[in-house]
Design an enzyme around this catalytic site. Sequence first.
Site, PDB file in Angstrom:
ATOM      1  N   GLY A  28      47.850  40.862  35.340  1.00 51.31           N
ATOM      2  CA  GLY A  28      48.494  42.154  35.108  1.00 51.31           C
ATOM      3  C   GLY A  28      48.996  42.385  33.702  1.00 51.31           C
ATOM      4  O   GLY A  28      49.979  43.099  33.507  1.00 51.31           O
ATOM      5  N   THR A  29      48.310  41.823  32.690  1.00 55.72           N
ATOM      6  CA  THR A  29      48.777  42.071  31.321  1.00 55.72           C
ATOM      7  C   THR A  29      48.569  43.528  30.913  1.00 55.72           C
ATOM      8  O   THR A  29      49.402  44.098  30.201  1.00 55.72           O
ATOM      9  CB  THR A  29      48.102  41.122  30.302  1.00 55.72           C
ATOM     10  OG1 THR A  29      46.690  41.346  30.320  1.00 55.72           O
ATOM     11  CG2 THR A  29      48.414  39.667  30.628  1.00 55.72           C
ATOM     12  N   ASN A  30      47.474  44.144  31.360  1.00 50.99           N
ATOM     13  CA  ASN A  30      47.295  45.566  31.071  1.00 50.99           C
ATOM     14  C   ASN A  30      48.288  46.416  31.856  1.00 50.99           C
ATOM     15  O   ASN A  30      48.773  47.435  31.359  1.00 50.99           O
ATOM     16  CB  ASN A  30      45.856  46.009  31.358  1.00 50.99           C
ATOM     17  CG  ASN A  30      44.944  45.761  30.171  1.00 50.99           C
ATOM     18  OD1 ASN A  30      45.257  46.154  29.053  1.00 50.99           O
ATOM     19  ND2 ASN A  30      43.831  45.085  30.408  1.00 50.99           N
TER      20      ASN A  30
ATOM     21  N   ARG B  67      33.419  47.821  53.730  1.00 51.26           N
ATOM     22  CA  ARG B  67      33.850  48.356  52.435  1.00 51.26           C
ATOM     23  C   ARG B  67      34.416  49.758  52.608  1.00 51.26           C
ATOM     24  O   ARG B  67      35.430  50.119  52.015  1.00 51.26           O
ATOM     25  CB  ARG B  67      32.642  48.349  51.498  1.00 51.26           C
ATOM     26  CG  ARG B  67      32.890  48.941  50.137  1.00 51.26           C
ATOM     27  CD  ARG B  67      31.619  48.889  49.302  1.00 51.26           C
ATOM     28  NE  ARG B  67      31.720  49.734  48.133  1.00 51.26           N
ATOM     29  CZ  ARG B  67      30.690  50.113  47.412  1.00 51.26           C
ATOM     30  NH1 ARG B  67      29.480  49.729  47.728  1.00 51.26           N
ATOM     31  NH2 ARG B  67      30.873  50.884  46.362  1.00 51.26           N
TER      32      ARG B  67
ATOM     33  N   HIS C  78      37.624  48.176  29.628  1.00 53.29           N
ATOM     34  CA  HIS C  78      36.589  47.137  29.688  1.00 53.29           C
ATOM     35  C   HIS C  78      36.548  46.396  28.357  1.00 53.29           C
ATOM     36  O   HIS C  78      36.548  47.036  27.295  1.00 53.29           O
ATOM     37  CB  HIS C  78      35.227  47.786  29.983  1.00 53.29           C
ATOM     38  CG  HIS C  78      34.127  46.793  30.150  1.00 53.29           C
ATOM     39  ND1 HIS C  78      33.921  46.105  31.324  1.00 53.29           N
ATOM     40  CD2 HIS C  78      33.171  46.357  29.281  1.00 53.29           C
ATOM     41  CE1 HIS C  78      32.878  45.298  31.180  1.00 53.29           C
ATOM     42  NE2 HIS C  78      32.416  45.431  29.947  1.00 53.29           N
TER      43      HIS C  78
ATOM     44  N   GLU D  63      30.717  56.058  40.079  1.00 60.71           N
ATOM     45  CA  GLU D  63      30.194  55.139  41.089  1.00 60.71           C
ATOM     46  C   GLU D  63      29.444  53.959  40.470  1.00 60.71           C
ATOM     47  O   GLU D  63      29.555  52.825  40.931  1.00 60.71           O
ATOM     48  CB  GLU D  63      29.274  55.905  42.050  1.00 60.71           C
ATOM     49  CG  GLU D  63      28.850  55.091  43.245  1.00 60.71           C
ATOM     50  CD  GLU D  63      28.000  55.891  44.225  1.00 60.71           C
ATOM     51  OE1 GLU D  63      27.461  55.279  45.147  1.00 60.71           O
ATOM     52  OE2 GLU D  63      27.873  57.128  44.061  1.00 60.71           O
TER      53      GLU D  63
ATOM     54  N   VAL E  38      28.943  51.014  37.993  1.00 58.38           N
ATOM     55  CA  VAL E  38      29.918  50.169  37.303  1.00 58.38           C
ATOM     56  C   VAL E  38      29.740  50.250  35.786  1.00 58.38           C
ATOM     57  O   VAL E  38      28.625  50.122  35.268  1.00 58.38           O
ATOM     58  CB  VAL E  38      29.774  48.699  37.778  1.00 58.38           C
ATOM     59  CG1 VAL E  38      30.700  47.784  36.985  1.00 58.38           C
ATOM     60  CG2 VAL E  38      30.079  48.595  39.264  1.00 58.38           C
ATOM     61  N   ASP E  39      30.871  50.483  35.092  1.00 60.35           N
ATOM     62  CA  ASP E  39      30.920  50.510  33.625  1.00 60.35           C
ATOM     63  C   ASP E  39      30.015  51.566  32.997  1.00 60.35           C
ATOM     64  O   ASP E  39      29.553  51.417  31.866  1.00 60.35           O
ATOM     65  CB  ASP E  39      30.585  49.119  33.038  1.00 60.35           C
ATOM     66  CG  ASP E  39      31.583  48.056  33.456  1.00 60.35           C
ATOM     67  OD1 ASP E  39      32.748  48.399  33.714  1.00 60.35           O
ATOM     68  OD2 ASP E  39      31.186  46.878  33.530  1.00 60.35           O
TER      69      ASP E  39
END
Length: 199
Positions: free
Chosen positions: A9-11, A59, A103, A136, A138-139
């Site tokens: 949790g640094t961000n 999911r 990211h 949807e 990723v990245d």
Amino acid sequence: MAVLVSGAGTNLQALLDDPDVGPRVVLVVSSRAGAAALERAEARGVKAVVLDPGRYESREAHDDALLRLLEDEGIEFVLFAGYMRILSPVVLKPFQDRWLNVHPSLLPAFPGAHPVRDALESGARITGVTVHFVVEEVDQGPIVLQEAVPILPGDDEGTLHRRIQEVEHRLYPRAARLMAEGRLKVEGRRVHILGEDES
């Protein structure tokens, strides 16, 4: 704002420490019960909830529960902060253009789960940080902010990641602030920052 976490949790801490963003964070959701990020939330008096994916039969069931939680808490904006789970459109669509991720690379270079290692192994001389909207794929979302971080000759994964995190901790709160102020306008793949790049 809600922040989704899975680890240290640094961000999250950088977001909580920001004078504009911190007071807006009202919910922290973790995919892991033992995540240190939960303690950071509790230390600030922010509601912290664990949604363990393993406790849901699919999911979609997990994502339904997450969506209900976000709606019940009146969440307007969502931030990924080291959340190591891919979510479905069930929960992403209702927050389109209101959900950010940070990211540790200059996307589209080095997407995926190991971007710092991948950058080092590639022989690249520069990597960096990207804050982007979540979609949807990723990245793949529209890019809000980016900043380069040089890869130095003696770098290993740890030293490079620490320098990348320093940039993340500065860039991510700024992007969250811009989103909350309604200053991010998405047009296709491009994000305009209102008041900064009006041209």
